[in-house]
Design a protein around this motif. Structure first.
Motif, PDB file in Angstrom:
ATOM      1  N   VAL A  50       0.863  -1.186   0.000  1.00 54.42           N
ATOM      2  CA  VAL A  50       0.000   0.000   0.000  1.00 54.42           C
ATOM      3  C   VAL A  50       0.898   1.236   0.000  1.00 54.42           C
ATOM      4  O   VAL A  50       1.829   1.333   0.801  1.00 54.42           O
ATOM      5  CB  VAL A  50      -0.914   0.022   1.240  1.00 54.42           C
ATOM      6  CG1 VAL A  50      -1.660   1.348   1.344  1.00 54.42           C
ATOM      7  CG2 VAL A  50      -1.893  -1.140   1.192  1.00 54.42           C
ATOM      8  N   LEU A  51       0.606   2.155  -0.911  1.00 55.25           N
ATOM      9  CA  LEU A  51       1.306   3.443  -0.934  1.00 55.25           C
ATOM     10  C   LEU A  51       0.334   4.507  -0.445  1.00 55.25           C
ATOM     11  O   LEU A  51      -0.658   4.812  -1.113  1.00 55.25           O
ATOM     12  CB  LEU A  51       1.794   3.777  -2.347  1.00 55.25           C
ATOM     13  CG  LEU A  51       2.343   5.196  -2.572  1.00 55.25           C
ATOM     14  CD1 LEU A  51       3.470   5.526  -1.602  1.00 55.25           C
ATOM     15  CD2 LEU A  51       2.796   5.372  -4.016  1.00 55.25           C
ATOM     16  N   VAL A  52       0.591   5.046   0.743  1.00 59.12           N
ATOM     17  CA  VAL A  52      -0.269   6.073   1.325  1.00 59.12           C
ATOM     18  C   VAL A  52       0.272   7.440   0.942  1.00 59.12           C
ATOM     19  O   VAL A  52       1.428   7.773   1.217  1.00 59.12           O
ATOM     20  CB  VAL A  52      -0.337   5.954   2.854  1.00 59.12           C
ATOM     21  CG1 VAL A  52      -1.353   6.957   3.413  1.00 59.12           C
ATOM     22  CG2 VAL A  52      -0.723   4.544   3.274  1.00 59.12           C
ATOM     23  N   ASP A  53      -0.575   8.213   0.297  1.00 56.91           N
ATOM     24  CA  ASP A  53      -0.225   9.562  -0.159  1.00 56.91           C
ATOM     25  C   ASP A  53      -0.870  10.551   0.800  1.00 56.91           C
ATOM     26  O   ASP A  53      -2.050  10.873   0.696  1.00 56.91           O
ATOM     27  CB  ASP A  53      -0.750   9.718  -1.590  1.00 56.91           C
ATOM     28  CG  ASP A  53      -0.713  11.147  -2.100  1.00 56.91           C
ATOM     29  OD1 ASP A  53      -0.136  12.000  -1.417  1.00 56.91           O
ATOM     30  OD2 ASP A  53      -1.270  11.395  -3.183  1.00 56.91           O
ATOM     31  N   PHE A  54      -0.094  11.024   1.799  1.00 56.69           N
ATOM     32  CA  PHE A  54      -0.593  12.011   2.753  1.00 56.69           C
ATOM     33  C   PHE A  54      -0.510  13.396   2.118  1.00 56.69           C
ATOM     34  O   PHE A  54       0.561  13.830   1.688  1.00 56.69           O
ATOM     35  CB  PHE A  54       0.227  11.987   4.045  1.00 56.69           C
ATOM     36  CG  PHE A  54       0.006  10.779   4.894  1.00 56.69           C
ATOM     37  CD1 PHE A  54      -1.171  10.634   5.621  1.00 56.69           C
ATOM     38  CD2 PHE A  54       0.966   9.781   4.979  1.00 56.69           C
ATOM     39  CE1 PHE A  54      -1.384   9.511   6.418  1.00 56.69           C
ATOM     40  CE2 PHE A  54       0.770   8.656   5.769  1.00 56.69           C
ATOM     41  CZ  PHE A  54      -0.415   8.521   6.493  1.00 56.69           C
ATOM     42  N   GLN A  55      -1.644  14.113   2.092  1.00 55.53           N
ATOM     43  CA  GLN A  55      -1.726  15.390   1.402  1.00 55.53           C
ATOM     44  C   GLN A  55      -2.791  16.259   2.064  1.00 55.53           C
ATOM     45  O   GLN A  55      -3.440  15.845   3.015  1.00 55.53           O
ATOM     46  CB  GLN A  55      -2.105  15.140  -0.058  1.00 55.53           C
ATOM     47  CG  GLN A  55      -3.325  14.229  -0.175  1.00 55.53           C
ATOM     48  CD  GLN A  55      -4.089  14.388  -1.451  1.00 55.53           C
ATOM     49  OE1 GLN A  55      -4.708  15.412  -1.684  1.00 55.53           O
ATOM     50  NE2 GLN A  55      -4.048  13.370  -2.275  1.00 55.53           N
ATOM     51  N   ALA A  56      -2.946  17.464   1.551  1.00 53.10           N
ATOM     52  CA  ALA A  56      -4.017  18.361   1.997  1.00 53.10           C
ATOM     53  C   ALA A  56      -4.273  19.393   0.918  1.00 53.10           C
ATOM     54  O   ALA A  56      -3.389  19.693   0.108  1.00 53.10           O
ATOM     55  CB  ALA A  56      -3.638  19.052   3.316  1.00 53.10           C
ATOM     56  N   VAL A  57      -5.478  19.949   0.941  1.00 49.44           N
ATOM     57  CA  VAL A  57      -5.859  20.885  -0.115  1.00 49.44           C
ATOM     58  C   VAL A  57      -5.112  22.209  -0.008  1.00 49.44           C
ATOM     59  O   VAL A  57      -5.027  22.958  -0.975  1.00 49.44           O
ATOM     60  CB  VAL A  57      -7.387  21.114  -0.092  1.00 49.44           C
ATOM     61  CG1 VAL A  57      -7.794  21.956   1.105  1.00 49.44           C
ATOM     62  CG2 VAL A  57      -7.864  21.750  -1.392  1.00 49.44           C
ATOM     63  N   TRP A  58      -4.513  22.498   1.142  1.00 44.60           N
ATOM     64  CA  TRP A  58      -3.765  23.747   1.316  1.00 44.60           C
ATOM     65  C   TRP A  58      -2.260  23.557   1.168  1.00 44.60           C
ATOM     66  O   TRP A  58      -1.484  24.487   1.373  1.00 44.60           O
ATOM     67  CB  TRP A  58      -4.057  24.338   2.697  1.00 44.60           C
ATOM     68  CG  TRP A  58      -4.089  23.344   3.803  1.00 44.60           C
ATOM     69  CD1 TRP A  58      -5.193  22.717   4.301  1.00 44.60           C
ATOM     70  CD2 TRP A  58      -2.984  22.835   4.552  1.00 44.60           C
ATOM     71  NE1 TRP A  58      -4.835  21.850   5.313  1.00 44.60           N
ATOM     72  CE2 TRP A  58      -3.486  21.909   5.481  1.00 44.60           C
ATOM     73  CE3 TRP A  58      -1.607  23.079   4.518  1.00 44.60           C
ATOM     74  CZ2 TRP A  58      -2.667  21.209   6.374  1.00 44.60           C
ATOM     75  CZ3 TRP A  58      -0.791  22.385   5.402  1.00 44.60           C
ATOM     76  CH2 TRP A  58      -1.341  21.463   6.321  1.00 44.60           C
TER      77      TRP A  58
END
Length: 442
Positions: A50-58
């Motif tokens: 599993v590749l978890v892509d931690f991100q946010a709209v800001w």
């Protein structure tokens, strides 16, 4: 970043963050996993990581990755090798897993096995030519930290460096140093001759000092790290030095920081503000340069680097703000830092028009209007943002709406906004919820 998330950059972040391309499961799968737990269940069935892509709209660094890296044939190949799941830092699931995995940068790309054990990670934005060799190596032969330690027990110094860099990526300075100290004296001496090992050890000392809030130790460690070739890490380490030295007597601080000017200028001129940057995070380099100049009392130099970045960014963007969101958001920050208020006011409205499908620019502009004493003008923008906000974002928008309404003596409306959002929020994000309650009582 490691914005961030100075934004987004943060080494902690917070300051420690645009939706990335949707990732799919195997062609035989009917849906894309919406949570990390769903992805782990699919991993167990498919025997794929599993590749978890931690991100946010800001997250401006996430904008860079979405526009420049996570696309094309190379990204399609990654999606075939791994189950990719996006984890929004502002969602309960994203925040829970970020804490669990000690992910303090946005974006972060963490590879897990089917049991949730980490096989490797990449932190902060990376150019394509750096990202894909790293992620493909993790997917091909990813090891848990225990697996890396086993390889390092009798392996080459590079294997020791792999372990130390894994601890560094987790910001676990004390733990990494303790592991190294437990090696035999001969292994330590042999590994200590390796440049990667030495840089990693110094970085771990810095991480340990930061965690202990020991400014003297941060200053000493940061100077050691900055004396080495650390590439794109330079502005982040310099930020640590700037922060830790803030309370020193002015003359002493200037003497300390003056030695950093030439290497930072060389870094910016050769790796950042050039046609093909070697380092993806332009913003952190520009802001660190301006901060260093200000600390040295050279306001003209600080203004010059910001003006240079503004001019270059405008030239690259043209009139197409939607063509590169990372650059577009960088320009906003440069105008803000340069205090070019009239230009910034007009530009923020352009950003709202260019990116109408998320809350962030309407929210930021509305917040700015509240902070500058224009609550009536702020409310339409904050209402626009409220229609699109979610999770922790919903509470942030509501906080500014409450402040605007109370400033206009519309207390009943403020109470209604707060109660509706707190009810929908449930038990999540208690700090933001407490801030909203406090604003209502103020």
């Amino acid at each position: 970043m490691l914005n961030a998330l100075r934004h987004t950059k943060a080494p902690l972040l917070a300051a420690l963050l645009a939706a990335l391309p949707a990732a799919g499961l195997h062609a035989a799968e009917a849906k894309t996993p919406l949570t990390i737990d769903e992805a782990l269940k699919a991993s167990a069935a498919q025997h794929r990581p599993v590749l978890v892509d931690f991100q946010a709209v800001w997250c401006y660094s996430c904008y860079y990755m979405a526009s420049h890296v996570l696309n094309g044939a190379e990204w399609n190949a990654v999606e075939r090798k791994a189950i990719v799941v996006q984890a929004d830092a502002d969602s309960p699931d994203g925040q829970t897993w970020m804490k669990k995995l000690h992910a303090s940068f946005l974006p972060s790309y963490v590879v897990l096995d089917e049991h949730g054990n980490e096989l490797g990670r990449i932190s902060a934005e990376q150019p394509r030519e750096k990202f894909y060799p790293k992620i493909n190596a993790i997917l091909a032969s990813g090891d848990t930290l225990d697996g890396l330690k086993q390889k390092a027990a009798n392996g080459a110094p590079d294997a020791v460096a792999d372990v130390l860099e894994a601890y560094q990526a987790r910001s676990e300075g004390g733990e990494g140093l303790a592991w190294f100290a437990a090696l035999s004296s001969s292994r330590q001496q042999d590994a200590g001759k390796n440049a990667r090992v030495q840089v990693a050890l110094d970085q771990l000392e810095l991480a340990k000092a930061r965690a202990a809030n020991d400014n003297a130790a941060v200053i000493a460690s940061a100077q050691k790290v900055l004396a080495q070739e650390i590439g794109c890490q330079r502005p982040y380490v310099l930020d640590n030095l700037l922060d830790a030295s803030a309370r020193l007597p002015a003359d002493q601080r200037k003497t300390l920081l003056a030695t950093q000017r030439q290497p930072l200028e060389h870094y910016v001129n050769t790796q950042v503000l050039i046609a093909t940057p070697a380092c993806a995070d332009q913003r952190s380099a520009v802001l660190a340069s301006a901060d260093l100049d200000d600390a040295l009392g050279d306001a003209a130099a600080a203004s010059a680097i910001l003006d240079r970045a503004i001019t270059q960014t405008r030239q690259r963007l043209g009139n197409k703000l939607g063509s590169d969101r990372n650059l577009a958001d960088n320009l906003r920050i440069y105008l803000l830092r340069a205090k070019r208020t009239a230009e910034l006011d007009d530009y923020q409205q352009q950003l709202i028009a260019a990116y109408p499908d998320d809350y962030v620019y309407a929210y930021r502009y509305g917040r700015n209007l509240v902070e500058t004493g224009k609550p009536a003008q702020a409310l339409p923008y904050l209402s626009q943002a409220a229609d699109k906000a979610y999770g922790a974002n919903r509470l942030a928008v509501a906080l500014q709406r409450v402040r605007a309404l109370k400033a206009l003596h519309r207390d009943d409306e403020a109470s209604k906004v707060a109660s509706d959002v707190l009810e929908s929020n449930g038990p999540w994000f208690p700090k933001q919820a407490d801030a909203l309650k406090a604003a209502l009582k103020a």
